[in-house]
Design a protein around this motif. Structure first.
Motif, mmCIF file in Angstrom:
data_model
loop_
_atom_site.group_PDB
_atom_site.id
_atom_site.type_symbol
_atom_site.label_atom_id
_atom_site.label_comp_id
_atom_site.label_asym_id
_atom_site.label_seq_id
_atom_site.Cartn_x
_atom_site.Cartn_y
_atom_site.Cartn_z
ATOM 1 N N ASP A 17 -50.899 4.622 67.639
ATOM 2 C CA ASP A 17 -50.665 5.014 66.253
ATOM 3 C C ASP A 17 -50.011 3.858 65.497
ATOM 4 O OD1 ASP A 17 -50.697 6.717 64.066
ATOM 5 O OD2 ASP A 17 -48.730 7.581 64.531
ATOM 6 N N ALA A 18 -50.256 3.822 64.204
ATOM 7 C CA ALA A 18 -49.689 2.770 63.363
ATOM 8 C C ALA A 18 -49.555 3.291 61.944
ATOM 9 C CB ALA A 18 -50.578 1.522 63.383
ATOM 10 N N SER A 19 -48.618 2.729 61.216
ATOM 11 C CA SER A 19 -48.459 3.100 59.813
ATOM 12 C C SER A 19 -49.701 2.715 59.024
ATOM 13 C CB SER A 19 -47.231 2.389 59.221
ATOM 14 O OG SER A 19 -46.055 2.771 59.908
ATOM 15 N N VAL A 20 -50.005 3.497 58.011
ATOM 16 C CA VAL A 20 -51.186 3.250 57.187
ATOM 17 C C VAL A 20 -50.852 2.216 56.128
ATOM 18 C CG1 VAL A 20 -52.898 4.289 55.661
ATOM 19 C CG2 VAL A 20 -51.971 5.603 57.587
ATOM 20 N N GLY A 21 -51.667 1.178 56.049
ATOM 21 C CA GLY A 21 -51.433 0.112 55.095
ATOM 22 C C GLY A 21 -52.006 0.404 53.721
ATOM 23 N N PRO A 22 -51.632 -0.392 52.736
ATOM 24 C CA PRO A 22 -52.098 -0.169 51.351
ATOM 25 C C PRO A 22 -53.616 -0.201 51.219
ATOM 26 C CG PRO A 22 -50.273 -1.724 51.391
ATOM 27 C CD PRO A 22 -50.664 -1.501 52.810
ATOM 28 N N SER A 23 -54.294 -1.105 51.905
ATOM 29 C CA SER A 23 -55.748 -1.199 51.774
ATOM 30 C C SER A 23 -56.424 0.047 52.345
ATOM 31 C CB SER A 23 -56.273 -2.454 52.474
ATOM 32 O OG SER A 23 -55.996 -2.400 53.870
ATOM 33 N N GLU A 24 -55.876 0.566 53.457
ATOM 34 C CA GLU A 24 -56.439 1.789 54.033
ATOM 35 C C GLU A 24 -56.212 2.984 53.111
ATOM 36 O OE1 GLU A 24 -56.032 1.171 58.832
ATOM 37 O OE2 GLU A 24 -54.186 1.400 57.667
ATOM 38 N N ARG A 25 -55.044 3.060 52.515
ATOM 39 C CA ARG A 25 -54.780 4.150 51.573
ATOM 40 C C ARG A 25 -55.737 4.090 50.391
ATOM 41 N NH1 ARG A 25 -50.166 6.721 52.995
ATOM 42 N NH2 ARG A 25 -48.705 5.556 54.316
ATOM 43 N N SER A 26 -55.979 2.885 49.917
ATOM 44 C CA SER A 26 -56.892 2.712 48.793
ATOM 45 C C SER A 26 -58.313 3.131 49.169
ATOM 46 C CB SER A 26 -56.872 1.252 48.330
ATOM 47 O OG SER A 26 -57.788 1.035 47.287
ATOM 48 N N SER A 27 -58.756 2.774 50.372
ATOM 49 C CA SER A 27 -60.106 3.125 50.823
ATOM 50 C C SER A 27 -60.262 4.634 50.964
ATOM 51 C CB SER A 27 -60.416 2.441 52.155
ATOM 52 O OG SER A 27 -60.428 1.041 52.026
ATOM 53 N N VAL A 28 -59.235 5.302 51.505
ATOM 54 C CA VAL A 28 -59.283 6.755 51.662
ATOM 55 C C VAL A 28 -59.300 7.442 50.307
ATOM 56 C CG1 VAL A 28 -57.914 8.756 52.395
ATOM 57 C CG2 VAL A 28 -58.260 6.831 53.963
ATOM 58 N N ASP A 29 -58.461 6.980 49.400
ATOM 59 C CA ASP A 29 -58.414 7.574 48.060
ATOM 60 C C ASP A 29 -59.758 7.431 47.357
ATOM 61 O OD1 ASP A 29 -56.720 8.597 45.673
ATOM 62 O OD2 ASP A 29 -57.638 6.760 44.889
ATOM 63 N N GLU A 30 -60.344 6.259 47.452
ATOM 64 C CA GLU A 30 -61.641 6.019 46.811
ATOM 65 C C GLU A 30 -62.729 6.900 47.428
ATOM 66 O OE1 GLU A 30 -64.875 2.348 46.280
ATOM 67 O OE2 GLU A 30 -62.810 1.929 46.909
ATOM 68 N N ALA A 31 -62.732 7.027 48.743
ATOM 69 C CA ALA A 31 -63.751 7.840 49.412
ATOM 70 C C ALA A 31 -63.621 9.314 49.038
ATOM 71 C CB ALA A 31 -63.632 7.665 50.919
ATOM 72 N N LEU A 32 -62.414 9.834 49.009
ATOM 73 C CA LEU A 32 -62.212 11.251 48.686
ATOM 74 C C LEU A 32 -62.555 11.550 47.233
ATOM 75 C CD1 LEU A 32 -58.928 11.867 50.700
ATOM 76 C CD2 LEU A 32 -61.125 13.007 51.081
ATOM 77 N N ARG A 33 -62.248 10.631 46.349
ATOM 78 C CA ARG A 33 -62.581 10.843 44.934
ATOM 79 C C ARG A 33 -64.095 10.771 44.707
ATOM 80 N NH1 ARG A 33 -58.120 10.954 41.761
ATOM 81 N NH2 ARG A 33 -56.189 10.139 42.659
ATOM 82 N N LEU A 34 -64.762 9.834 45.375
ATOM 83 C CA LEU A 34 -66.221 9.741 45.255
ATOM 84 C C LEU A 34 -66.874 10.976 45.867
ATOM 85 C CD1 LEU A 34 -68.700 8.148 44.430
ATOM 86 C CD2 LEU A 34 -68.561 6.895 46.608
ATOM 87 N N ALA A 35 -66.334 11.441 46.976
ATOM 88 C CA ALA A 35 -66.866 12.646 47.614
ATOM 89 C C ALA A 35 -66.795 13.840 46.668
ATOM 90 C CB ALA A 35 -66.089 12.940 48.895
ATOM 91 N N ASP A 36 -65.707 13.964 45.946
ATOM 92 C CA ASP A 36 -65.575 15.068 44.996
ATOM 93 C C ASP A 36 -66.631 14.987 43.896
ATOM 94 O OD1 ASP A 36 -63.902 17.202 45.397
ATOM 95 O OD2 ASP A 36 -62.099 16.166 44.739
ATOM 96 N N LEU A 37 -66.929 13.781 43.457
ATOM 97 C CA LEU A 37 -67.971 13.617 42.431
ATOM 98 C C LEU A 37 -69.332 14.044 42.972
ATOM 99 C CD1 LEU A 37 -66.996 10.183 40.809
ATOM 100 C CD2 LEU A 37 -66.802 12.461 39.779
ATOM 101 N N GLU A 96 -69.827 4.343 55.327
ATOM 102 C CA GLU A 96 -70.600 5.584 55.358
ATOM 103 C C GLU A 96 -69.895 6.648 56.188
ATOM 104 O OE1 GLU A 96 -74.714 5.827 55.970
ATOM 105 O OE2 GLU A 96 -75.241 4.071 54.749
ATOM 106 N N VAL A 97 -69.337 6.234 57.307
ATOM 107 C CA VAL A 97 -68.594 7.183 58.136
ATOM 108 C C VAL A 97 -67.449 7.787 57.338
ATOM 109 C CG1 VAL A 97 -67.135 7.438 60.181
ATOM 110 C CG2 VAL A 97 -69.190 6.010 60.283
ATOM 111 N N ARG A 98 -66.696 6.929 56.666
ATOM 112 C CA ARG A 98 -65.550 7.400 55.881
ATOM 113 C C ARG A 98 -65.999 8.342 54.774
ATOM 114 N NH1 ARG A 98 -64.213 2.965 53.819
ATOM 115 N NH2 ARG A 98 -62.970 2.175 55.563
ATOM 116 N N LEU A 99 -67.079 8.001 54.106
ATOM 117 C CA LEU A 99 -67.562 8.847 53.010
ATOM 118 C C LEU A 99 -68.050 10.203 53.511
ATOM 119 C CD1 LEU A 99 -69.495 6.682 50.376
ATOM 120 C CD2 LEU A 99 -67.885 8.537 49.925
ATOM 121 N N TYR A 100 -68.739 10.195 54.633
ATOM 122 C CA TYR A 100 -69.238 11.465 55.169
ATOM 123 C C TYR A 100 -68.079 12.379 55.552
ATOM 124 C CZ TYR A 100 -72.028 14.809 57.802
ATOM 125 O OH TYR A 100 -72.626 15.963 58.238
ATOM 126 N N LEU A 101 -67.080 11.824 56.212
ATOM 127 C CA LEU A 101 -65.931 12.631 56.604
ATOM 128 C C LEU A 101 -65.108 13.035 55.380
ATOM 129 C CD1 LEU A 101 -64.873 10.695 59.835
ATOM 130 C CD2 LEU A 101 -66.219 12.800 59.650
#
Length: 482
Positions: free
Chosen positions: A105-125, A249-254
């Motif tokens: 396990d490791a702390s989540v970095g800023p770039s990973e947080r940004s990627s997750v936020d972008e994927a979840l927002r695009l998924a909602d669209l 693609e994996v991130r977006l699908y999940l």
């Protein structure tokens, strides 16, 4: 049942040769499992002159101190049916040890947080075009495994406490009736140990599960805070490691799956309580194998706490074979299948024209569920419930057929009330449910509205007769003239 349950027995008799026996045992400790050296019967208590030495002799001082500290925690706990402080501690320890493949396990970095936020927002669209339910995500978050443990424990508590309560009650039942009246402290200690047993088991299970889950809704239940869409970047990466699919693609699908679950739980207000209520109803019908419970506690060795987890995993729970229990099981399995099937159908509709690997990712997720993935295994361990994976495919096919036959609004409208949803029998015959004669609920609402107005009509007519000058209502005509 033995006459000395849980290993509480009489001290051994003094050896006939008196002083000679003491020479063989310079500690004066005695050799029986119920003797002074081992007054509570914990541990092997055999195979050596000093049972405590047999139990702890091979442990270094640090391990010995930890074992006594853990035993003290077990016996001093006075809370509910599960020692959740212990569960949290063990879950965090399990997470810190990493997974079997060496992933830490490791702390989540800023770039990973940004990627997750972008994927979840695009998924909602993307989901906006395939479901009538609006977004259910108030915020997005990227969790480490330890953060997932912290966020999900309140939901686990709601799921597991009803079953653990059954074990707590069984703790008192394992003693002979004639002993229960004078064994109050003993029963209290046994229940404390029962809470610790569950705390150990749940902490271990949740800690292992933290290394596998990719979001907050992997088991079809909302394990995180309401309105908070979450992904675990480290586990998302592990999920797609051997798929030959681009990580984006994996991130977006999940993310689509997580966002779809969030919509359902946010805008079907009865669903959360319906699912958790079904778990509780099922738990009320679970019997506890008290003979196994007696063996577990009687043979407990504090130097080997993993025995507690092993014991619970070996099947201490036995669902009652009654119509009520079968109905509870069917209700829970069907509800979970409908949730998962709806998400599967909706996500596939949103992803199939946008993600080149949508079909492969869908099949990977289905196989993960069908082969008894970690989520299902954990769920089965904690509440004694085995999900039937075939129900998930049946439900997905039913929702897809409903989309074709009734459109998105007609499909999603079935979530308006639990009585409108397909039943277990409908999952056996999806086409029959899809194509049977449909009620026009808009007409039904109109009829109910008119009926409600009708109950107020006499009062209105009385006013019109008393006030003849009130426009058209003062014409003096009754219902019989109309």
């Amino acid at each position: 049942m033995s006459d000395t349950p849980f290993g509480f027995g009489l001290p051994p008799e003094e050896p006939e040769d008196g002083d000679e026996g003491k020479k063989k045992d310079p500690t004066g400790a005695g050799q029986g499992s119920g003797g002074p050296a081992n007054p509570f019967g914990f541990g092997p208590g055999a195979g050596g002159d000093n049972p405590f030495a047999a139990m702890f002799g091979s442990m270094n001082p640090n391990d010995l101190g930890a074992a006594f500290q853990q035993l003290g925690q077990m016996l001093s706990y006075e809370g509910g049916p599960v020692n959740w402080d212990m569960a949290k501690q063990i879950a965090r320890q399990t997470v810190s040890q990493g997974t079997a493949d060496g992933s830490k396990d490791a702390s989540v970095g800023p770039s990973e947080r940004s990627s997750v936020d972008e994927a979840l927002r695009l998924a909602d669209l993307w989901l906006d075009g395939v479901t009538s339910l609006p977004s259910g995500s108030v915020s997005t978050v990227a969790w480490s495994r330890a953060e997932w443990v912290e966020a999900s424990l309140p939901a686990w508590q709601q799921l597991v406490d009803p079953v653990a309560e059954r074990v707590g009650l069984a703790m008192g039942d394992v003693l002979p009736e004639e002993m229960q009246a004078m064994a109050g402290p003993l029963i209290g200690m046994m229940r404390s140990m029962g809470g610790a047993m569950f705390g150990q088991q749940i902490g271990q299970a949740v800690g292992v599960l933290a290394g596998e889950v990719v979001g907050s809704t992997d088991i079809g239940l909302p394990l995180g805070p309401a309105g908070k869409a979450a992904l675990l970047p480290l586990n998302v990466e592990r999920f797609g490691k051997d798929l030959s699919v681009p990580q984006d693609e994996v991130r977006l699908y999940l993310a689509l799956r997580e966002a779809a679950h969030q919509r359902l739980f946010a805008h079907v207000p009865w669903l959360r309580s319906h699912l958790f209520g079904a778990v509780e109803a099922y738990a009320r019908g679970i019997k506890v194998d008290t003979s196994k419970l007696e063996d577990v506690v009687g043979q407990f060795d504090p130097s080997q706490p993993e025995q507690l987890q092993d014991a619970l995993q070996q099947g201490m729970f036995q669902p009652e074979d009654t119509p009520e229990q079968k109905a509870s099981l069917a209700r829970l399995e069907t509800a979970l299948a409908l949730v998962e099937g709806w998400v599967d159908a909706v996500v596939h509709e949103a992803a199939k024209s946008r993600l080149t690997s949508a079909d492969a990712l869908r099949e990977t997720m289905r196989r993960r569920r069908a082969t008894g993935g970690p989520a299902e295994q954990t769920f089965a361990t904690l509440i004694g419930l085995q999900l039937r994976p075939r129900r998930l495919r049946d439900a997905s096919r039913l929702w897809a057929s409903l989309t074709d036959a009734r459109g998105v609004d007609g499909r999603d409208g079935l979530w308006g009330h639990p009585d409108m949803l397909p039943t277990a029998q409908d999952l056996d015959d999806p086409d029959g449910f899809v194509h049977h004669e449909q009620l026009d609920f808009s007409e039904l609402d109109k009829m109910l509205g008119e009926a409600a107005k009708g109950t107020q009509q006499p009062a209105a007519e009385e006013r019109s007769e008393d006030e003849p000058g009130d426009g058209s209502k003062g014409d003096g005509k009754g219902d019989s003239d109309r």
